[in-house]
Design a protein around this motif. Structure first.
Motif, mmCIF file in Angstrom:
data_model
loop_
_atom_site.group_PDB
_atom_site.id
_atom_site.type_symbol
_atom_site.label_atom_id
_atom_site.label_comp_id
_atom_site.label_asym_id
_atom_site.label_seq_id
_atom_site.Cartn_x
_atom_site.Cartn_y
_atom_site.Cartn_z
ATOM 1 N N ARG A 1 0.841 -1.195 0.000
ATOM 2 C CA ARG A 1 0.000 0.000 0.000
ATOM 3 C C ARG A 1 0.878 1.247 0.000
ATOM 4 N N VAL A 2 0.518 2.207 -0.848
ATOM 5 C CA VAL A 2 1.182 3.511 -0.865
ATOM 6 C C VAL A 2 0.285 4.451 -0.065
ATOM 7 N N ILE A 3 0.795 4.933 1.082
ATOM 8 C CA ILE A 3 -0.032 5.729 1.991
ATOM 9 C C ILE A 3 0.666 7.041 2.347
ATOM 10 N N ILE A 4 -0.156 8.004 2.742
ATOM 11 C CA ILE A 4 0.307 9.289 3.264
ATOM 12 C C ILE A 4 -0.387 9.483 4.609
ATOM 13 N N GLY A 5 0.345 9.959 5.575
ATOM 14 C CA GLY A 5 -0.282 10.227 6.857
ATOM 15 C C GLY A 5 0.574 9.747 7.987
ATOM 16 N N PRO A 6 0.089 9.682 9.153
ATOM 17 C CA PRO A 6 -1.285 9.783 9.642
ATOM 18 C C PRO A 6 -1.739 11.231 9.858
ATOM 19 N N TYR A 7 -3.051 11.410 9.845
ATOM 20 C CA TYR A 7 -3.702 12.701 10.084
ATOM 21 C C TYR A 7 -4.571 12.573 11.333
ATOM 22 N N THR A 8 -4.595 13.622 12.133
ATOM 23 C CA THR A 8 -5.493 13.634 13.302
ATOM 24 C C THR A 8 -6.783 14.371 12.971
ATOM 25 N N SER A 9 -6.766 15.205 11.959
ATOM 26 C CA SER A 9 -7.942 15.982 11.572
ATOM 27 C C SER A 9 -8.461 15.498 10.222
ATOM 28 N N SER A 10 -9.751 15.249 10.163
ATOM 29 C CA SER A 10 -10.334 14.809 8.896
ATOM 30 C C SER A 10 -10.325 15.942 7.879
ATOM 31 N N ARG A 11 -10.336 17.182 8.352
ATOM 32 C CA ARG A 11 -10.295 18.322 7.444
ATOM 33 C C ARG A 11 -8.961 18.379 6.693
ATOM 34 N N GLU A 12 -7.867 18.161 7.423
ATOM 35 C CA GLU A 12 -6.545 18.163 6.786
ATOM 36 C C GLU A 12 -6.420 17.005 5.799
ATOM 37 N N ALA A 13 -6.924 15.836 6.193
ATOM 38 C CA ALA A 13 -6.865 14.671 5.309
ATOM 39 C C ALA A 13 -7.672 14.916 4.035
ATOM 40 N N ASP A 14 -8.831 15.520 4.171
ATOM 41 C CA ASP A 14 -9.672 15.800 3.013
ATOM 42 C C ASP A 14 -9.024 16.848 2.103
ATOM 43 N N LYS A 15 -8.353 17.807 2.711
ATOM 44 C CA LYS A 15 -7.657 18.839 1.934
ATOM 45 C C LYS A 15 -6.553 18.216 1.072
ATOM 46 N N ASP A 16 -5.737 17.327 1.682
ATOM 47 C CA ASP A 16 -4.671 16.670 0.923
ATOM 48 C C ASP A 16 -5.236 15.695 -0.112
ATOM 49 N N LYS A 17 -6.366 15.076 0.202
ATOM 50 C CA LYS A 17 -7.004 14.159 -0.753
ATOM 51 C C LYS A 17 -7.422 14.924 -2.015
ATOM 52 N N ARG A 18 -7.964 16.118 -1.832
ATOM 53 C CA ARG A 18 -8.372 16.924 -2.992
ATOM 54 C C ARG A 18 -7.174 17.367 -3.823
ATOM 55 N N LYS A 19 -6.071 17.685 -3.156
ATOM 56 C CA LYS A 19 -4.856 18.047 -3.901
ATOM 57 C C LYS A 19 -4.374 16.867 -4.741
ATOM 58 N N LEU A 20 -4.439 15.678 -4.165
ATOM 59 C CA LEU A 20 -4.023 14.486 -4.906
ATOM 60 C C LEU A 20 -4.968 14.205 -6.075
ATOM 61 N N GLN A 21 -6.270 14.435 -5.879
ATOM 62 C CA GLN A 21 -7.222 14.229 -6.963
ATOM 63 C C GLN A 21 -6.974 15.211 -8.102
ATOM 64 N N ASN A 22 -6.551 16.427 -7.760
ATOM 65 C CA ASN A 22 -6.230 17.403 -8.803
ATOM 66 C C ASN A 22 -4.991 17.009 -9.594
#
Length: 195
Positions: free
Chosen positions: A164-185
């Motif tokens: 598995r290729v992973i990034i993290g860990p994140y304690t805030s779901s907001r930060e995780a969602d922000k990075d997820k959107r950057k990756l989707q872009n």
């Protein structure tokens, strides 16, 4: 000789008016200063009418006496009246003095708070899961060009090893969602996983 009589015929010619393309009759406009003066005059008439009808409150008389003190032979009565008329000044607000007055002490034995502090969430962003480690390494390199630091985590699923290729860990779901959107872009298909 034959003489011909010329009869005078009345020939009437119709005058035709020629229309010129694009020309219209010139309309005279009122000058701006006339419109301005008319508006000011109209406003003054309405203001005077409203003042006469009593729609506008009339100003107070500044020369009106506030209070009259009648002198009596009895000074005690006058002093009592003066004390009644005096306005008591408001207390000055002193934060530290008021804070001490407002403090409430609570006995710790009476506290019955059985709530446990919430555990911090641990979220990971998974970019991909591969059977071949070289595929995982190539995706990790592409993610690094996007500005993220990814790690490869081997996981056993039904007796086979997946990477598995992973990034993290994140304690805030907001930060995780922000990075997820950057990756989707950047044309990745990440998912958020709770650990």
């Amino acid at each position: 000789m034959v003489t011909k009589k010329k009869t005078a015929k009345k020939v009437t010619k119709k005058k035709s008016k020629r229309k010129v393309a694009g020309r219209k009759a010139v309309k005279r406009k009122l000058p701006g200063w006339i419109i301005l003066l008319t508006g000011i005059l109209f406003g003054l008439i309405i203001a005077v009418f409203g003042y006469i009808k009593g729609w506008v409150p009339k100003p107070d008389n500044p020369n009106k006496p506030v209070a009259e003190v009648i002198s009596n032979s009895n000074n005690d009565k006058i002093e009592d009246k003066i004390d009644e008329l005096k306005i008591k000044p408001k207390k000055d607000f002193d934060f530290y003095r008021n804070l001490k007055e407002m403090q409430v002490e609570i006995d710790e034995s009476q506290q019955t708070d059985n709530r446990k502090p919430p555990k911090p969430k641990s979220l990971l962003i998974q970019i991909g899961s591969f059977k071949n480690q070289t595929d995982a390494e190539s995706i990790k390199a592409k993610v690094a060009f996007s500005g993220f630091s990814a790690t490869i985590k081997p996981v056993n699923v039904n007796g086979s090893t997946w990477f598995r290729v992973i990034i993290g860990p994140y304690t805030s779901s907001r930060e995780a969602d922000k990075d997820k959107r950057k990756l989707q872009n950047n044309d990745f298909k990440p998912i958020i996983i709770k650990q």
